[in-house]
Design a protein around this motif. Structure first.
Motif, PDB file in Angstrom:
ATOM      1  N   LYS A 101       1.416  -3.377  10.272  1.00  0.00           N
ATOM      2  CA  LYS A 101       0.376  -1.821   9.562  1.00  0.00           C
ATOM      3  C   LYS A 101       2.236  -0.686   8.960  1.00  0.00           C
ATOM      4  O   LYS A 101       1.773  -0.305   7.948  1.00  0.00           O
ATOM      5  N   LYS A 118       4.594  -1.814   1.850  1.00  0.00           N
ATOM      6  CA  LYS A 118       4.535  -2.326   0.373  1.00  0.00           C
ATOM      7  C   LYS A 118       3.992  -0.999  -0.663  1.00  0.00           C
ATOM      8  O   LYS A 118       4.166  -1.502  -1.621  1.00  0.00           O
ATOM      9  N   LYS A 119       3.362  -0.550   0.387  1.00  0.00           N
ATOM     10  CA  LYS A 119       2.363   0.850  -0.707  1.00  0.00           C
ATOM     11  C   LYS A 119       3.424   1.397  -1.664  1.00  0.00           C
ATOM     12  O   LYS A 119       3.270   1.770  -2.340  1.00  0.00           O
ATOM     13  N   ASP A 149       2.843  -2.537   5.619  1.00  0.00           N
ATOM     14  CA  ASP A 149       1.830  -2.675   4.566  1.00  0.00           C
ATOM     15  C   ASP A 149       1.568  -1.361   3.972  1.00  0.00           C
ATOM     16  O   ASP A 149       1.292  -1.073   2.552  1.00  0.00           O
ATOM     17  N   ASN A 150       2.429  -0.579   4.668  1.00  0.00           N
ATOM     18  CA  ASN A 150       3.122   1.165   4.827  1.00  0.00           C
ATOM     19  C   ASN A 150       4.071   0.583   3.637  1.00  0.00           C
ATOM     20  O   ASN A 150       4.459   1.371   2.806  1.00  0.00           O
TER      21      ASN A 150
END
Length: 117
Positions: free
Chosen positions: A106, A112-113, A109-110
């Motif tokens: 997670k 990357k965003k 992913d955060n």
């Protein structure tokens, strides 16, 4: 079983029980975990007050000395407890590993965003 041994069993069992009850009271241990030790202490108290139970059981099993039976019995119970605690610790370690991996995924992913990827 000698009187001195019976007195030692009683004193140690009562001390263990008081210690566990204090730990429960101050929320230092969960009730489920301390329940084993309280029941274990009660069993020792029972054998100390009624030594005939231990004498009978040692005769049934074929152990010469009642004291040897008591130690063998307690070691057996503690080994079973140790085995169950090992299983519990292993399960908790697996859960920690899974949760750590989920958090890492997670977090990646955060990141990357946020970086626009």
């Amino acid at each position: 079983m000698t009187t001195i041994f019976r007195i030692v069993l009683l004193v140690v069992s009562l001390c263990t029980m008081v210690f566990m009850l204090k730990r429960i009271r101050y929320a230092k241990i969960q009730i489920e975990d301390s329940l084993f030790w309280i029941l274990f202490s009660l069993m020792v108290i029972l054998l100390a007050i009624f030594p005939g139970i231990a004498d009978f059981m040692s005769g049934v099993i074929g152990i010469y000395s009642t004291t040897n039976f008591i130690f063998l019995f307690f070691i057996f119970i503690l080994l079973i407890r140790e085995f169950s605690m090992t299983i519990k610790i292993s399960q908790l370690e697996n859960k920690i590993k899974e949760l750590t991996q989920e958090i890492a995924i997670k977090s990646a992913d955060n990141n990357k965003k946020e970086s626009g990827g």
